[in-house]
Enzyme design. Structure first.
Site, PDB file in Angstrom:
ATOM      1  N   ASP A 125       0.769  -1.330  -0.016  1.00  0.00           N
ATOM      2  CA  ASP A 125       0.075  -0.024  -0.059  1.00  0.00           C
ATOM      3  C   ASP A 125       0.611   1.194   0.204  1.00  0.00           C
ATOM      4  OD1 ASP A 125      -1.961  -2.194   0.334  1.00  0.00           O
ATOM      5  OD2 ASP A 125      -2.552  -1.109   2.055  1.00  0.00           O
ATOM      6  N   LYS A 137      -7.256  -5.119  -2.728  1.00  0.00           N
ATOM      7  CA  LYS A 137      -7.776  -5.420  -1.720  1.00  0.00           C
ATOM      8  C   LYS A 137      -8.975  -4.465  -1.126  1.00  0.00           C
ATOM      9  CE  LYS A 137      -4.056  -4.369   1.357  1.00  0.00           C
ATOM     10  NZ  LYS A 137      -4.986  -3.035   2.091  1.00  0.00           N
ATOM     11  N   CYS A 140      -2.178  -2.802   7.683  1.00  0.00           N
ATOM     12  CA  CYS A 140      -1.689  -3.637   6.516  1.00  0.00           C
ATOM     13  C   CYS A 140      -0.446  -4.259   6.515  1.00  0.00           C
ATOM     14  CB  CYS A 140      -2.122  -3.185   5.219  1.00  0.00           C
ATOM     15  SG  CYS A 140      -3.786  -2.402   4.968  1.00  0.00           S
TER      16      CYS A 140
HETATM   17  C1  VGL Z   1      -4.703   0.461   5.703  1.00  0.00           C
HETATM   18  C2  VGL Z   1      -6.055   1.384   7.259  1.00  0.00           C
HETATM   19  C3  VGL Z   1      -7.166   1.161   6.316  1.00  0.00           C
HETATM   20  C4  VGL Z   1      -3.203   0.342   5.336  1.00  0.00           C
HETATM   21  C5  VGL Z   1      -5.578   0.351   4.686  1.00  0.00           C
HETATM   22  O1  VGL Z   1      -2.856   0.201   4.160  1.00  0.00           O
HETATM   23  O2  VGL Z   1      -2.596  -0.037   6.593  1.00  0.00           O
HETATM   24  N1  VGL Z   1      -4.989   1.213   6.984  1.00  0.00           N
HETATM   25  N2  VGL Z   1      -6.790   0.785   4.905  1.00  0.00           N
END
Ligand code: VGL
Ligand code: ZN
Length: 196
Positions: A8, A106, A151
């Site tokens: 991410d 995701k 994540c």
């Molecule tokens: C994430 C919160 C919500 C992450 C993704 O990538 O850690 N955190 N969505």
């Protein structure tokens, strides 16, 4: 075979983004530099519909970072982030993606959040990442990216459960909440993970 999972590294998690992780940008040159040490690179991408139920905006009277029960699972409510097709959902242009062979998206189902690159938070849907890595003869994975306490942590825990030797690369991740990551880090080590 050793794989790097880049989690991410998207504009919404970087300074200026809607769910910015402090100093998140500092890990990008580190991730670019360590890529040479891996046989395989894969990335995950948080990729939500604009009405995703992890967004506080979808719950009347709720604010970001409040915690609710969402269909039986504890859910932190987030600012809107990583909406499919938006700028905030794009990978940073500073991240070297040239050698990334596959991207696993995701969080696409409205009703359930998905922190791990392997499964949604209810462990109902498999993204195929474990099968992909096994097909590519990977036995060891190193996890980096954002955010360390969400994540990255959940991806690393699932990697362990799937039987991979698993490392979290400290210098290539940053947490939303440092204190929370300290605790989660201990759980990861308890479960057999290594912190590099
Ligand atoms: C994430 C919160 C919500 C992450 C993704 O990538 O850690 N955190 N969505
Ligand atoms: Zn998300």
């Amino acid at each position: 075979m050793k794989a790097l999972i880049i989690v991410d590294v998207q504009y919404d998690f970087l300074p200026g983004g809607s769910l910015a992780v402090a100093k998140g940008d500092e890990i990008i040159p580190v991730i670019n530099y360590i890529q040479k040490d891996y046989d395989l690179l894969v990335a995950t991408q948080d990729w939500h519909p604009d009405n995703h139920l992890s967004f506080a905006s979808q719950h009347e009277g709720k604010l970001p970072f409040e915690v609710i029960d969402l269909f039986g699972l504890e859910q932190v409510l987030w600012p809107d982030h990583c909406v499919q097709g938006s700028y905030g959902a794009e990978f940073s242009e500073d991240l070297n993606m040239n050698r990334v062979e596959a991207i696993f998206r995701k969080g696409m189902e409205r009703n359930i959040d998905s922190y791990s690159g392997f499964f949604d938070n209810g462990k109902r849907k498999d993204t195929g990442l474990a099968g992909y890595l096994k097909a590519r003869k990977v036995d060891e994975v190193h996890v980096c990216g954002l955010a360390a306490d969400y994540c990255v942590y959940f991806t690393a825990m699932d990697a362990l459960a799937e039987g991979f030797k698993t490392n979290i690369i400290s210098k290539a991740t940053k947490a939303i909440d440092k204190g929370a990551f300290m605790e989660k880090k201990n759980e990861f080590i308890q479960a057999g993970g290594l912190l590099l």
